[in-house]
Design a protein around this motif. Structure first.
Motif, PDB file in Angstrom:
ATOM      1  N   ARG A  94      22.240  24.661  -5.719  1.00 15.24           N
ATOM      2  CA  ARG A  94      21.287  25.262  -6.653  1.00 15.24           C
ATOM      3  C   ARG A  94      21.135  26.755  -6.341  1.00 15.24           C
ATOM      4  O   ARG A  94      21.607  27.217  -5.312  1.00 15.24           O
ATOM      5  CB  ARG A  94      19.921  24.560  -6.557  1.00 15.24           C
ATOM      6  CG  ARG A  94      19.991  23.079  -6.765  1.00 15.24           C
ATOM      7  CD  ARG A  94      19.905  22.645  -8.238  1.00 15.24           C
ATOM      8  NE  ARG A  94      20.723  23.337  -9.176  1.00 15.24           N
ATOM      9  CZ  ARG A  94      22.013  22.967  -9.489  1.00 15.24           C
ATOM     10  NH1 ARG A  94      22.594  21.954  -8.909  1.00 15.24           N
ATOM     11  NH2 ARG A  94      22.696  23.641 -10.396  1.00 15.24           N
ATOM     12  N   SER A  95      20.458  27.475  -7.232  1.00 17.30           N
ATOM     13  CA  SER A  95      20.149  28.881  -6.956  1.00 17.30           C
ATOM     14  C   SER A  95      18.909  28.934  -6.081  1.00 17.30           C
ATOM     15  O   SER A  95      17.782  28.822  -6.574  1.00 17.30           O
ATOM     16  CB  SER A  95      19.914  29.639  -8.262  1.00 17.30           C
ATOM     17  OG  SER A  95      21.122  29.740  -8.965  1.00 17.30           O
ATOM     18  N   ARG A 152      16.195  30.684  -3.704  1.00 19.95           N
ATOM     19  CA  ARG A 152      15.614  32.031  -3.614  1.00 19.95           C
ATOM     20  C   ARG A 152      14.593  32.168  -2.495  1.00 19.95           C
ATOM     21  O   ARG A 152      14.051  33.237  -2.285  1.00 19.95           O
ATOM     22  CB  ARG A 152      14.965  32.393  -4.954  1.00 19.95           C
ATOM     23  CG  ARG A 152      15.945  32.403  -6.127  1.00 19.95           C
ATOM     24  CD  ARG A 152      15.265  32.818  -7.415  1.00 19.95           C
ATOM     25  NE  ARG A 152      16.179  32.870  -8.538  1.00 19.95           N
ATOM     26  CZ  ARG A 152      16.461  31.851  -9.354  1.00 19.95           C
ATOM     27  NH1 ARG A 152      15.891  30.677  -9.138  1.00 19.95           N
ATOM     28  NH2 ARG A 152      17.303  31.988 -10.357  1.00 19.95           N
ATOM     29  N   ALA A 178      16.481  41.988  -8.258  1.00 25.02           N
ATOM     30  CA  ALA A 178      15.464  41.425  -9.161  1.00 25.02           C
ATOM     31  C   ALA A 178      15.608  39.906  -9.160  1.00 25.02           C
ATOM     32  O   ALA A 178      16.684  39.374  -9.423  1.00 25.02           O
ATOM     33  CB  ALA A 178      15.642  41.976 -10.563  1.00 25.02           C
ATOM     34  N   ALA A 234      14.537  35.962 -10.202  1.00 34.55           N
ATOM     35  CA  ALA A 234      13.952  34.938 -11.097  1.00 34.55           C
ATOM     36  C   ALA A 234      13.152  35.537 -12.251  1.00 34.55           C
ATOM     37  O   ALA A 234      11.924  35.419 -12.291  1.00 34.55           O
ATOM     38  CB  ALA A 234      13.088  33.975 -10.267  1.00 34.55           C
ATOM     39  N   ILE A 236      23.157  33.819  -6.830  1.00 35.22           N
ATOM     40  CA  ILE A 236      23.911  34.912  -7.441  1.00 35.22           C
ATOM     41  C   ILE A 236      22.889  35.879  -8.035  1.00 35.22           C
ATOM     42  O   ILE A 236      21.990  35.448  -8.743  1.00 35.22           O
ATOM     43  CB  ILE A 236      24.791  34.367  -8.593  1.00 35.22           C
ATOM     44  CG1 ILE A 236      25.793  33.342  -8.079  1.00 35.22           C
ATOM     45  CG2 ILE A 236      25.450  35.503  -9.367  1.00 35.22           C
ATOM     46  CD1 ILE A 236      26.453  32.518  -9.213  1.00 35.22           C
ATOM     47  N   ARG A 262      22.778  39.259 -10.421  1.00 35.70           N
ATOM     48  CA  ARG A 262      23.438  40.310 -11.211  1.00 35.70           C
ATOM     49  C   ARG A 262      22.436  41.375 -11.611  1.00 35.70           C
ATOM     50  O   ARG A 262      22.816  42.395 -12.182  1.00 35.70           O
ATOM     51  CB  ARG A 262      24.060  39.712 -12.455  1.00 35.70           C
ATOM     52  CG  ARG A 262      25.171  38.754 -12.156  1.00 35.70           C
ATOM     53  CD  ARG A 262      26.512  39.314 -12.592  1.00 35.70           C
ATOM     54  NE  ARG A 262      27.528  38.364 -12.223  1.00 35.70           N
ATOM     55  CZ  ARG A 262      28.783  38.430 -12.605  1.00 35.70           C
ATOM     56  NH1 ARG A 262      29.200  39.411 -13.368  1.00 35.70           N
ATOM     57  NH2 ARG A 262      29.649  37.534 -12.200  1.00 35.70           N
ATOM     58  N   ALA A 263      21.171  41.092 -11.365  1.00 34.44           N
ATOM     59  CA  ALA A 263      20.136  42.083 -11.648  1.00 34.44           C
ATOM     60  C   ALA A 263      19.873  42.831 -10.342  1.00 34.44           C
ATOM     61  O   ALA A 263      19.143  42.348  -9.470  1.00 34.44           O
ATOM     62  CB  ALA A 263      18.882  41.396 -12.157  1.00 34.44           C
ATOM     63  N   TYR A 299      13.540  28.027 -16.268  1.00 38.13           N
ATOM     64  CA  TYR A 299      13.159  27.304 -15.049  1.00 38.13           C
ATOM     65  C   TYR A 299      11.698  27.622 -14.773  1.00 38.13           C
ATOM     66  O   TYR A 299      11.152  28.614 -15.251  1.00 38.13           O
ATOM     67  CB  TYR A 299      14.067  27.688 -13.869  1.00 38.13           C
ATOM     68  CG  TYR A 299      14.316  29.165 -13.720  1.00 38.13           C
ATOM     69  CD1 TYR A 299      13.365  29.994 -13.130  1.00 38.13           C
ATOM     70  CD2 TYR A 299      15.497  29.743 -14.173  1.00 38.13           C
ATOM     71  CE1 TYR A 299      13.574  31.346 -13.000  1.00 38.13           C
ATOM     72  CE2 TYR A 299      15.720  31.110 -14.052  1.00 38.13           C
ATOM     73  CZ  TYR A 299      14.759  31.907 -13.459  1.00 38.13           C
ATOM     74  OH  TYR A 299      14.945  33.251 -13.346  1.00 38.13           O
ATOM     75  N   LYS A 315      18.467  21.379 -17.534  1.00 36.20           N
ATOM     76  CA  LYS A 315      19.892  21.385 -17.896  1.00 36.20           C
ATOM     77  C   LYS A 315      20.042  20.612 -19.206  1.00 36.20           C
ATOM     78  O   LYS A 315      19.388  19.578 -19.402  1.00 36.20           O
ATOM     79  CB  LYS A 315      20.739  20.711 -16.804  1.00 36.20           C
ATOM     80  CG  LYS A 315      20.725  21.416 -15.444  1.00 36.20           C
ATOM     81  CD  LYS A 315      21.627  22.635 -15.412  1.00 36.20           C
ATOM     82  CE  LYS A 315      21.629  23.288 -14.024  1.00 36.20           C
ATOM     83  NZ  LYS A 315      22.247  24.619 -14.023  1.00 36.20           N
TER      84      LYS A 315
END
Ligand code: FMN
Length: 189
Positions: free
Chosen positions: A10-11, A13, A64, A66, A121, A123-124, A167, A179
């Motif tokens: 999972r992502s 954090r 940045a 969530a 991951i 990207r921000a 989420y 999902k």
């Protein structure tokens, strides 16, 4: 089992920040990224490995977290990533990395999860600032930041309802990720 690893990947954090990750371990996961498919087999992806607490702090300031959790500013001190892998594209080798980045990062994260770590991951991020902190030359574009650590959160996958892709977290801090149903992604032809 691959399915178990994919489910566990999972992502994450929030982490046990004091559980540091050695460079050797991070490089083992990058080795899995290295072995993935590559458009034209150009293999233009390269990686910067960061596990020093001072540098981690500097990288953290430029991320940045969530976006859907508007009342959460990212992990608190003590729950921050213990390491980062910065994925770069070596523009001298190829300007086009097709979808190599996604394949590579998934391999890397599955390696981390198999070793009881996990990541997210990002990207921000502030590209210019990270480039300056790490003194990354113009030959490389920065594709993504992969935050890594020993996960300190429970994440639950749930079935998406009413097309709500966001989420969310409950009052105990459990993180829920909707999902789409399998039936909903297979089209009738
Ligand atoms: C291309 C990509 C970019 C992402 N960028 C961020 C980001 O900048 N910050 C963040 O907190 N999560 C980011 N994520 C994580 C997604 O929010 C996460 O994958 C999504 O919520 C689904 O959760 P799951 O990975 O646990 O299935 C990114 C994921 C992907 C694939």
């Amino acid at each position: 089992m691959l399915r178990e690893l994919v489910l566990k990947n999972r992502s994450y954090r929030r982490f046990y920040q004091n559980e540091r990750i050695s460079k050797a371990k991070l490089i083992q996961w990058i080795d899995l990224a290295r072995l993935g498919a590559s458009g034209r087999n150009a293999q233009s992806l390269k990686y910067a490995v960061i596990n020093e607490p001072d540098l981690c702090d500097q990288i953290f300031e430029n991320l940045a977290w969530a976006g859907y959790l508007s009342d959460w500013n990212g992990p608190i001190e003590g729950e921050r990533p213990a390491a980062y892998v910065i994925m770069l594209n070596d523009e001298k080798l190829s300007r086009n990395y097709f979808c190599d980045d996604g394949i590579a990062v998934q391999n890397l994260l599955l390696g981390a999860v198999e070793d009881e770590f996990g990541g997210c991951i990002l990207r921000a991020f502030k590209e210019k600032e990270i480039r300056e902190i790490l003194k990354i030359s113009k030959d490389y574009s920065i594709i993504q930041v992969v935050a890594l650590g020993k996960p300190k959160e429970e994440i639950v996958i749930e079935e998406m309802k009413n097309e709500d892709i966001k989420y969310w977290r409950d009052e105990n801090g459990v993180h829920y990720v909707p999902k789409r149903k399998l039936d909903d992604i297979i089209i009738d032809i």
